[in-house]
Design an enzyme around this catalytic site. Structure first.
Site, PDB file in Angstrom:
ATOM      1  N   HIS A 152      -9.189   6.918  -0.627  1.00  0.00           N
ATOM      2  CA  HIS A 152      -8.420   6.020   0.241  1.00  0.00           C
ATOM      3  C   HIS A 152      -6.980   5.855  -0.245  1.00  0.00           C
ATOM      4  O   HIS A 152      -6.140   5.349   0.482  1.00  0.00           O
ATOM      5  CB  HIS A 152      -9.111   4.659   0.408  1.00  0.00           C
ATOM      6  CG  HIS A 152      -9.210   3.853  -0.844  1.00  0.00           C
ATOM      7  ND1 HIS A 152     -10.370   3.792  -1.582  1.00  0.00           N
ATOM      8  CD2 HIS A 152      -8.311   3.074  -1.482  1.00  0.00           C
ATOM      9  CE1 HIS A 152     -10.176   3.010  -2.627  1.00  0.00           C
ATOM     10  NE2 HIS A 152      -8.922   2.560  -2.592  1.00  0.00           N
ATOM     11  N   ASP A 177     -15.244   8.753  -0.394  1.00  0.00           N
ATOM     12  CA  ASP A 177     -14.083   8.140  -1.044  1.00  0.00           C
ATOM     13  C   ASP A 177     -13.869   8.708  -2.445  1.00  0.00           C
ATOM     14  O   ASP A 177     -13.911   7.995  -3.439  1.00  0.00           O
ATOM     15  CB  ASP A 177     -14.266   6.619  -1.087  1.00  0.00           C
ATOM     16  CG  ASP A 177     -12.969   5.890  -1.367  1.00  0.00           C
ATOM     17  OD1 ASP A 177     -11.891   6.466  -1.112  1.00  0.00           O
ATOM     18  OD2 ASP A 177     -13.026   4.746  -1.843  1.00  0.00           O
TER      19      ASP A 177
END
EC number: 3.4.21.-
Length: 119
Positions: A40, A59
């Site tokens: 992210h 992620d």
């Protein structure tokens, strides 16, 4: 870390702090040329500097450093696991959670200069 404890400078030699004008994000040094962090954070990086593992909202991201770092008293990579942690065990490695092992082959492939697909 909010609410964390202060540590000795040599206690976590694999932790990396990225500054981009100000503090940007924390990372983990996994060898002399690569750091592991959360995907992210990718929207803030120049695109040629990172690899995002999987388009399915995984992620995890690897960033190749501009030049290799040298190990020292204060700098050393984290050893990646050779087997998955057992259920209920405490990993005790910042930024290295049980799920990272699921991507170990991908991480090793990218570091070796190859490509790999999502598990």
């Amino acid at each position: 870390v909010i609410g964390g404890d202060e540590c000795n400078i040599n206690e976590h030699p694999f932790l990396v702090a990225l500054y981009y004008s100000t503090f940007f994000c924390g990372m983990t040094l996994i060898n002399q040329e690569w750091v592991l962090t959360a995907a992210h954070e990718s929207e803030k990086f120049p695109k040629e500097k990172y690899f995002i593992f999987c388009p399915n909202n995984k992620d995890i991201m690897l960033i190749r450093l501009d030049k290799p770092v040298s190990n020292s008293e204060h700098i050393a990579p984290l050893s990646l696991p050779s087997s998955p942690p057992s259920v209920g065990s405490v990993c005790r490695k910042p930024a290295l959670y049980t799920k990272v092992f699921d991507y170990l082959l991908w991480i090793q492939s990218i570091i070796a200069g190859n490509t790999a697909t999502c598990p």
